[in-house]
Design an enzyme around this catalytic site. Structure first.
Site, mmCIF file in Angstrom:
data_model
loop_
_atom_site.group_PDB
_atom_site.id
_atom_site.type_symbol
_atom_site.label_atom_id
_atom_site.label_comp_id
_atom_site.label_asym_id
_atom_site.label_seq_id
_atom_site.Cartn_x
_atom_site.Cartn_y
_atom_site.Cartn_z
ATOM 1 N N HIS A 1 -36.241 19.321 -8.887
ATOM 2 C CA HIS A 1 -34.641 19.480 -7.820
ATOM 3 C C HIS A 1 -33.391 18.128 -10.104
ATOM 4 O O HIS A 1 -34.778 17.745 -10.358
ATOM 5 C CB HIS A 1 -34.311 18.165 -7.237
ATOM 6 C CG HIS A 1 -34.456 19.195 -5.741
ATOM 7 N ND1 HIS A 1 -35.604 18.911 -4.757
ATOM 8 C CD2 HIS A 1 -34.376 20.205 -5.137
ATOM 9 C CE1 HIS A 1 -35.356 19.462 -4.081
ATOM 10 N NE2 HIS A 1 -34.975 21.173 -4.263
ATOM 11 N N CYS B 1 -34.753 11.201 -2.101
ATOM 12 C CA CYS B 1 -35.397 13.361 -0.986
ATOM 13 C C CYS B 1 -35.009 11.944 0.541
ATOM 14 O O CYS B 1 -35.511 12.929 1.019
ATOM 15 C CB CYS B 1 -35.784 13.724 -1.627
ATOM 16 S SG CYS B 1 -37.479 13.213 -2.134
#
Length: 249
Positions: free
Chosen positions: A160, A240
């Site tokens: 990501h 996250c």
């Protein structure tokens, strides 16, 4: 700064989580649960009120709540994760953000978007073009955010965008220049690329980046270190494991 910290406890199947760029290694689910509790406690001590999303023990990646929703002021953009097995995580997160009083909109297929690919810095929203987020997802997010500047970012060798770069409280980007073509402050360790601004001069960081923490102290910041070793084995980082929703006003 204070508000709500959306979190979800890891379940017994955590070790089955998706691994893309790392070799799989054993994950201690019990230790992960203790580390998650300490992570949540650090948020609470920094003035954030933890709100737990409904457990999802059959979904190994469920504690990585950031990927399921992007919060922009009073709006929660529900994502359509790029990995099909992660899409069932979204419904329970949607219910949680609605209970928090946010309005919701949703990314619809064929668009895909993971929240870990979205980095908000002031009025600029950087979005990673990754294996999990496609051009249609970037365009859909931009359509939900009029008045914000959405900047697509090409990624190299990372899951990501926020696996490679995040932002310090003053907006300075910190990250790996080998992974993104952005002007970044380079961390001492790879894990130092991941910070969560907690308010004021405090930034949440992984304990695996002591050199970067020392560098940030020299810049006048106060690192809050947490051990997330079991989540790092699954390409997880401090960003996250929560979604911060600042209080209104």
């Amino acid at each position: 700064m204070s508000g709500i910290a959306l979190v979800r406890k890891p379940g017994p199947r955590l070790a089955e989580g998706i691994v893309t760029h790392l070799s799989r290694s054993p994950v201690d689910a019990g230790l992960a649960l203790a580390q998650h509790a300490a992570y949540t406690a650090a948020l609470r001590e920094a003035g954030w009120r933890p709100v737990e999303v409904e457990p999802a023990d059959d979904l190994p990646d469920a504690p990585f709540v950031e990927d399921t929703v992007v919060v922009c002021g009073p709006l929660a953009v529900l994502t359509h994760p790029g990995a099909p097995e992660r899409r069932p995580e979204v419904a329970s997160v949607a219910a949680a953000v609605r209970r928090c009083g946010l309005d919701t909109v949703a990314i619809e297929p064929p668009a895909t978007l993971d929240g870990g690919d979205v980095l908000q810095v002031g009025d600029t929203v950087y979005v990673g073009r990754s294996g999990r987020t496609n051009d249609a997802g970037i365009a859909a997010l931009a359509a939900f955010l009029p008045g914000r500047t959405v900047v697509p970012v090409e990624l190299r060798g990372v899951l990501h965008l926020k696996s490679a770069v995040t932002a310090l409280p003053d907006g300075t980007l910190i990250g790996d220049r080998n992974c993104v073509d952005l002007p970044v402050l380079e961390p001492v360790e790879e894990a130092g690329a991941h910070v969560v601004p907690l308010g004021g001069d405090r930034v949440l960081m992984a304990a695996s980046a002591p050199g970067t923490a020392a560098m940030l102290r020299e810049r006048g910041l106060t690192p809050v270190l947490v051990d997330i070793s079991e989540f790092e084995k699954l390409e997880g980082c401090v960003t996250c494991l929560s979604v911060l929703i600042p209080e209104k006003g």
